[in-house]
Design an enzyme around this catalytic site. Structure first.
Site, PDB file in Angstrom:
ATOM      1  N   HIS A 106       0.869  -1.188   0.000  1.00 42.29           N
ATOM      2  CA  HIS A 106       0.000   0.000   0.000  1.00 42.29           C
ATOM      3  C   HIS A 106       0.896   1.225   0.000  1.00 42.29           C
ATOM      4  O   HIS A 106       1.752   1.390   0.861  1.00 42.29           O
ATOM      5  CB  HIS A 106      -0.911   0.024   1.228  1.00 42.29           C
ATOM      6  N   CYS A 107       0.704   2.091  -0.991  1.00 43.60           N
ATOM      7  CA  CYS A 107       1.554   3.274  -1.145  1.00 43.60           C
ATOM      8  C   CYS A 107       0.764   4.535  -0.792  1.00 43.60           C
ATOM      9  O   CYS A 107      -0.194   4.880  -1.496  1.00 43.60           O
ATOM     10  CB  CYS A 107       2.083   3.375  -2.574  1.00 43.60           C
ATOM     11  N   PRO A 108       1.139   5.238   0.275  1.00 41.15           N
ATOM     12  CA  PRO A 108       0.415   6.462   0.643  1.00 41.15           C
ATOM     13  C   PRO A 108       0.562   7.569  -0.391  1.00 41.15           C
ATOM     14  O   PRO A 108      -0.301   8.446  -0.489  1.00 41.15           O
ATOM     15  CB  PRO A 108       1.046   6.865   1.981  1.00 41.15           C
ATOM     16  N   ASN A 155      -3.336   4.416  -2.432  1.00 39.17           N
ATOM     17  CA  ASN A 155      -3.947   3.194  -2.942  1.00 39.17           C
ATOM     18  C   ASN A 155      -2.977   2.030  -2.782  1.00 39.17           C
ATOM     19  O   ASN A 155      -1.781   2.230  -2.578  1.00 39.17           O
ATOM     20  CB  ASN A 155      -4.320   3.356  -4.419  1.00 39.17           C
TER      21      ASN A 155
END
Length: 283
Positions: A140-142, A146
């Site tokens: 999960h990439c802030p 997403n």
């Protein structure tokens, strides 16, 4: 009753009438807005401080075209990564009635996610931020607010690729402008005062260098994950490969499709859904 249930499931993490995937995470939203602001800052400095005041027209025009193309593709790739469903498994489909409708044999082992009550397919992991099981979840990439998964990994790779190139180009322009200003003793260097020009260029250099290194590392890790057909989570957990690993070329095609110019476009869909696993996709 049944249609209302399906509507609620389909609307989870959706916005604009269900047309876009969107995660309501304040940290992710702030990071995404910050990303846009940094791109716009680079755009502002490169255009108003470096290229537009430059007396060499050919140099300015060529670099303006290159920079604008890279900035547009980076921005588009970010939006596609952010608003694309990463491969979410339908929430709440692990009911007894649904399993019976799917026609599984009695001896079939079915994995159920206790957090989102979904049938958990092979290589899927639950994301606590998205509150969904994501197929082939990498992480999960802030910065894109997403997950990076089966459906949007191509967009994320393109985002890191274009940001890395945009950062390198910005760094080249900033250093070149510094040298030109020093050579001309800051006379007619830019429309800004020498102190303001120095501050703007220094911050651009810092931003460009930081993002060039960060995105280059992320790009390398993504390419390596695709090359080995093993997601970041699977590598981190050192999971034993229970799935049939694809060849390197097939793994690349699974993310980008058949080789063509569309590999580099954030406007084409990356993967095809398997008809044999229709129950893992929203209807």
């Amino acid at each position: 009753m049944h249609s209302e249930y399906e509507y609620n499931v389909d609307m989870h993490n959706k916005c604009c009438g269900g047309r876009f995937w969107c995660i309501r995470d304040i940290c992710g939203i702030i990071c995404a807005i910050l990303t846009w602001m940094l791109i716009l800052y680079a755009e502002f400095v490169v255009m108003t401080v470096i290229l537009l005041p430059n007396p060499y027209t050919v140099y300015s025009v060529i670099n303006i075209i290159v920079f604008q193309i890279l900035a547009f593709l980076a921005f588009a790739s970010h939006l596609r990564t952010m608003f694309a469903d990463p491969g979410a498994v339908p929430k709440g489909n692990a009911t007894k009635e649904m399993i019976q409708q799917m026609g599984f044999r009695k001896e079939t082992v079915i994995f159920k996610c206790p957090k989102c009550c979904s049938i958990k397919p092979e290589r899927a992991h639950h994301c606590s931020v998205c509150q969904r099981c994501i197929r082939k979840m990498d992480h999960h990439c802030p910065w894109v607010n997403n997950c990076v998964g089966e459906n949007n990994q191509k967009y994320f790779v393109l985002f890191t690729f274009y940001i890395a190139n945009l950062s390198i180009h910005s760094l080249f322009l900033a250093v070149n402008q510094f040298m030109a200003c020093i050579r001309h003793e800051w006379k007619e260097c830019t429309s800004y005062s020498p102190p303001a020009t120095v501050i703007l260029l220094l911050f651009l250099c810092f931003e460009a260098l930081l993002f060039a290194v960060f995105t280059a590392v992320m790009l390398g890790s993504q390419v390596q994950a695709i090359w080995t057909d093993e997601t970041g989570i699977e590598q981190l957990k050192k999971e034993e490969a229970r799935w049939a690993k694809k060849s390197r070329w097939k793994s690349i095609q699974a993310v980008f499709g058949r080789f063509s110019v569309h590999w580099f476009s954030p406007f084409t869909k990356p993967t095809m859904k398997s008809k044999s696993e229709y129950y893992l996709y929203p209807v």
